[in-house]
Design a protein around this motif. Structure first.
Motif, PDB file in Angstrom:
ATOM      1  N   GLU A  50      17.061  -3.654-115.173  1.00  0.00           N
ATOM      2  CA  GLU A  50      15.779  -3.562-115.871  1.00  0.00           C
ATOM      3  C   GLU A  50      14.944  -2.405-115.322  1.00  0.00           C
ATOM      4  O   GLU A  50      14.153  -1.795-116.053  1.00  0.00           O
ATOM      5  CB  GLU A  50      15.018  -4.887-115.724  1.00  0.00           C
ATOM      6  N   ALA A  51      15.160  -2.071-114.042  1.00  0.00           N
ATOM      7  CA  ALA A  51      14.425  -0.968-113.410  1.00  0.00           C
ATOM      8  C   ALA A  51      15.125   0.373-113.603  1.00  0.00           C
ATOM      9  O   ALA A  51      14.756   1.363-112.962  1.00  0.00           O
ATOM     10  CB  ALA A  51      14.266  -1.252-111.918  1.00  0.00           C
ATOM     11  N   ASP A  52      16.125   0.434-114.468  1.00  0.00           N
ATOM     12  CA  ASP A  52      16.870   1.670-114.745  1.00  0.00           C
ATOM     13  C   ASP A  52      17.582   2.208-113.505  1.00  0.00           C
ATOM     14  O   ASP A  52      17.653   3.425-113.294  1.00  0.00           O
ATOM     15  CB  ASP A  52      15.945   2.753-115.317  1.00  0.00           C
ATOM     16  N   LEU A  53      18.099   1.305-112.687  1.00  0.00           N
ATOM     17  CA  LEU A  53      18.841   1.696-111.492  1.00  0.00           C
ATOM     18  C   LEU A  53      20.323   1.429-111.702  1.00  0.00           C
ATOM     19  O   LEU A  53      20.712   0.482-112.388  1.00  0.00           O
ATOM     20  CB  LEU A  53      18.341   0.910-110.271  1.00  0.00           C
ATOM     21  N   SER A  54      21.139   2.282-111.103  1.00  0.00           N
ATOM     22  CA  SER A  54      22.586   2.103-111.166  1.00  0.00           C
ATOM     23  C   SER A  54      22.989   1.107-110.087  1.00  0.00           C
ATOM     24  O   SER A  54      22.739   1.329-108.892  1.00  0.00           O
ATOM     25  CB  SER A  54      23.293   3.446-110.937  1.00  0.00           C
ATOM     26  N   VAL A  55      23.610   0.004-110.486  1.00  0.00           N
ATOM     27  CA  VAL A  55      23.910  -1.061-109.540  1.00  0.00           C
ATOM     28  C   VAL A  55      25.314  -1.587-109.789  1.00  0.00           C
ATOM     29  O   VAL A  55      25.785  -1.632-110.931  1.00  0.00           O
ATOM     30  CB  VAL A  55      22.856  -2.197-109.648  1.00  0.00           C
ATOM     31  N   ARG A  56      25.986  -1.968-108.709  1.00  0.00           N
ATOM     32  CA  ARG A  56      27.325  -2.539-108.857  1.00  0.00           C
ATOM     33  C   ARG A  56      27.553  -3.594-107.778  1.00  0.00           C
ATOM     34  O   ARG A  56      26.943  -3.581-106.708  1.00  0.00           O
ATOM     35  CB  ARG A  56      28.386  -1.445-108.756  1.00  0.00           C
ATOM     36  N   PHE A  57      28.437  -4.531-108.107  1.00  0.00           N
ATOM     37  CA  PHE A  57      28.793  -5.602-107.190  1.00  0.00           C
ATOM     38  C   PHE A  57      29.917  -5.148-106.256  1.00  0.00           C
ATOM     39  O   PHE A  57      30.777  -4.350-106.645  1.00  0.00           O
ATOM     40  CB  PHE A  57      29.272  -6.834-107.958  1.00  0.00           C
ATOM     41  N   GLN A  58      29.906  -5.710-105.036  1.00  0.00           N
ATOM     42  CA  GLN A  58      30.972  -5.441-104.077  1.00  0.00           C
ATOM     43  C   GLN A  58      31.479  -6.762-103.497  1.00  0.00           C
ATOM     44  O   GLN A  58      30.681  -7.635-103.131  1.00  0.00           O
ATOM     45  CB  GLN A  58      30.465  -4.555-102.929  1.00  0.00           C
ATOM     46  N   ASP A  59      32.792  -6.882-103.410  1.00  0.00           N
ATOM     47  CA  ASP A  59      33.422  -8.044-102.789  1.00  0.00           C
ATOM     48  C   ASP A  59      33.612  -7.732-101.305  1.00  0.00           C
ATOM     49  O   ASP A  59      34.263  -6.753-100.948  1.00  0.00           O
ATOM     50  CB  ASP A  59      34.771  -8.319-103.464  1.00  0.00           C
ATOM     51  N   ILE A  60      33.046  -8.566-100.434  1.00  0.00           N
ATOM     52  CA  ILE A  60      33.141  -8.369 -98.992  1.00  0.00           C
ATOM     53  C   ILE A  60      34.305  -9.208 -98.469  1.00  0.00           C
ATOM     54  O   ILE A  60      34.348 -10.419 -98.650  1.00  0.00           O
ATOM     55  CB  ILE A  60      31.830  -8.774 -98.289  1.00  0.00           C
ATOM     56  N   GLN A  61      35.235  -8.550 -97.808  1.00  0.00           N
ATOM     57  CA  GLN A  61      36.474  -9.196 -97.384  1.00  0.00           C
ATOM     58  C   GLN A  61      36.273  -9.920 -96.048  1.00  0.00           C
ATOM     59  O   GLN A  61      36.761  -9.500 -95.000  1.00  0.00           O
ATOM     60  CB  GLN A  61      37.585  -8.149 -97.264  1.00  0.00           C
ATOM     61  N   ILE A  62      35.549 -11.030 -96.100  1.00  0.00           N
ATOM     62  CA  ILE A  62      35.297 -11.802 -94.886  1.00  0.00           C
ATOM     63  C   ILE A  62      36.491 -12.701 -94.575  1.00  0.00           C
ATOM     64  O   ILE A  62      37.301 -12.992 -95.455  1.00  0.00           O
ATOM     65  CB  ILE A  62      34.022 -12.660 -95.042  1.00  0.00           C
ATOM     66  N   PRO A  63      36.608 -13.150 -93.321  1.00  0.00           N
ATOM     67  CA  PRO A  63      37.658 -14.117 -93.001  1.00  0.00           C
ATOM     68  C   PRO A  63      37.418 -15.438 -93.733  1.00  0.00           C
ATOM     69  O   PRO A  63      36.318 -15.692 -94.235  1.00  0.00           O
ATOM     70  CB  PRO A  63      37.505 -14.309 -91.477  1.00  0.00           C
ATOM     71  N   GLU A  64      38.444 -16.268 -93.786  1.00  0.00           N
ATOM     72  CA  GLU A  64      38.265 -17.595 -94.375  1.00  0.00           C
ATOM     73  C   GLU A  64      37.126 -18.315 -93.652  1.00  0.00           C
ATOM     74  O   GLU A  64      37.089 -18.389 -92.430  1.00  0.00           O
ATOM     75  CB  GLU A  64      39.540 -18.424 -94.229  1.00  0.00           C
ATOM     76  N   TYR A  65      36.204 -18.839 -94.442  1.00  0.00           N
ATOM     77  CA  TYR A  65      35.020 -19.477 -93.869  1.00  0.00           C
ATOM     78  C   TYR A  65      34.685 -20.712 -94.695  1.00  0.00           C
ATOM     79  O   TYR A  65      34.486 -20.626 -95.900  1.00  0.00           O
ATOM     80  CB  TYR A  65      33.849 -18.486 -93.863  1.00  0.00           C
ATOM     81  N   TRP A  66      34.603 -21.865 -94.027  1.00  0.00           N
ATOM     82  CA  TRP A  66      34.363 -23.121 -94.733  1.00  0.00           C
ATOM     83  C   TRP A  66      32.980 -23.676 -94.413  1.00  0.00           C
ATOM     84  O   TRP A  66      32.481 -23.565 -93.304  1.00  0.00           O
ATOM     85  CB  TRP A  66      35.392 -24.178 -94.335  1.00  0.00           C
ATOM     86  N   THR A  67      32.396 -24.317 -95.408  1.00  0.00           N
ATOM     87  CA  THR A  67      31.229 -25.172 -95.202  1.00  0.00           C
ATOM     88  C   THR A  67      31.594 -26.555 -95.728  1.00  0.00           C
ATOM     89  O   THR A  67      32.642 -26.740 -96.351  1.00  0.00           O
ATOM     90  CB  THR A  67      29.994 -24.629 -95.951  1.00  0.00           C
TER      91      THR A  67
END
Length: 390
Positions: free
Chosen positions: A130-147
């Motif tokens: 909406e602010a006319d900015l170029s934006v993209r998603f990134q997948d962060i390759q974290i170790p297996e992490y459980w909650t």
């Protein structure tokens, strides 16, 4: 013991965990083909309304006005980016309750007081657009992490955003290669995990997968099927959704379909330990103990240096009442990583159950020191205050 995966921020994948210590060579994934959906087994799913892409990223007039009032008057693209980012974080710090199950659309997240990292990233993506900015998603390759949630282990992934400032006028040229990272978990910034660009469709699939996993936790199987199917129609090779769909088939006694989707997931992601573990559980349930044991031994050997693996095992020991074994797992986690507040809190909680107040206080203080945000620090301080009054 139920084990889910949730995409960070979040996706959920359901898994079961076994304990074996032998080291085996990697099993070979056999090629399979055939349909992966069974609409007749979940007849109510076809009547369920699933959020469209437009629904997920839509902003109402109030949200659009917020963007215009915040950055509409700013022409410099770097200043516009920085101002929007600061405004979003300031708004969240004053008005946000973090909830792992708050899988909401951009507009819902903007108005609600509860959100998780995926919903926050979706909202920020929409605001930046909406602010006319170029934006993209990134997948962060974290170790297996459980909650843990409602007795279920949730395996988490994580995404963040990169905003690249760009000029508003088509007659001007602006180059700023580095861009800005917007991450709602500051720990991932410190660790410098590898990352890869995600398409918008991949994020939509994650959203559907999370909604399906929440439904599955609540035993709403037709709703879960509707969302997992939607995720896989958007991203057919999304391994988390495939594994969750396989789990749904397993608990619905559709064993052949469960095996097929697990093997399809492994064909595209052969190192997915959650998929291997689910397949092993299916084989154990299907009276194939040797195949199950071989897979589980390999999974176990790969997880032994992951602190979150020991943290999850300890939490399940705690839930079952085996407090000494829980302590053993938590201390193994701590020996690997002394920077996570969750490990210190797990030790504090266990010592409290054992009646050891001094150790409880010691580890609560460590949990507070290593907590990553004020909400968590205040939570631990509240527990310390209660402890001092008891």
């Amino acid at each position: 013991m139920n084990h889910f995966t949730k995409q960070h921020t979040f996706w959920l994948v359901l898994i079961f965990t076994f304990m074996l210590t032998a080291c085996q060579s990697a099993p070979i994934v056999k090629h399979v083909s055939g349909p992966i959906f069974d609409d007749e087994a979940f007849p109510s799913a076809k009547h369920i309304s699933i959020e469209s892409e437009k629904d997920i990223f839509r902003l109402d007039k109030e949200a659009r006005t917020y963007v215009q009032q915040t950055v509409g008057h700013i022409q410099d693209p770097i200043e516009r980016t920085e101002t929007l980012a600061r405004s979003i974080f300031k708004r969240l710090n004053f008005d946000l309750l973090y909830r792992g199950d708050a899988n909401t659309t951009a507009n819902e997240t903007f108005h609600n007081r509860a959100a998780n990292c995926l919903s926050l990233s979706i909202m920020t993506y929409a605001l930046a657009n909406e602010a006319d900015l170029s934006v993209r998603f990134q997948d962060i390759q974290i170790p297996e992490y459980w909650t843990r949630r409602e007795g279920v282990s949730l395996l988490n992934g994580h995404i963040n955003l990169q905003i690249i400032p760009q000029a508003r006028s088509t007659n001007s040229f602006y180059l700023y290669k580095r861009g800005y990272q917007i991450d709602f978990d500051p720990q991932t910034q410190k660790k410098h995990f590898p990352r890869k660009i995600l398409s918008k469709n991949q994020v939509i699939a994650m959203f559907y997968n999370n909604k399906g996993a929440d439904a599955l936790i609540n035993n709403e199987r037709d709703l879960a099927y509707a969302y997992f199917s939607a995720a896989l129609k958007v991203e057919p090779n999304f391994d988390s959704a495939l594994v969750n769909l396989g789990f749904l088939y397993r608990v619905s006694k559709l064993f052949d379909l469960a095996e097929r989707v697990y093997l399809i997931a492994l064909a595209s992601s052969p190192d997915n330990l959650t998929a291997w573990e689910n397949l092993a559980y299916l084989y154990a349930y299907s009276n194939k103990p040797e195949q199950s044991a071989e897979i589980l031994a390999r999974v176990e050997s790969k997880r032994l240096r992951n602190p979150y693996y020991h943290l999850d095992l300890g939490r399940r020991d705690y839930d079952s009442g085996d407090l000494q074994q829980a302590l053993a797992h938590f201390n193994r986690a701590l020996a690997i990583d002394k920077t996570r507040h969750e490990i210190f809190f797990a030790l504090a909680k266990t010592y409290f159950a054992l009646g050891e107040v001094a150790e409880t206080e010691r580890y609560l203080k460590k949990a507070k020191r290593t907590a990553k945000n004020m909400q968590e620090k205040e939570l631990y301080q509240g527990k310390l205050d209660l402890l001092s009054r008891s």
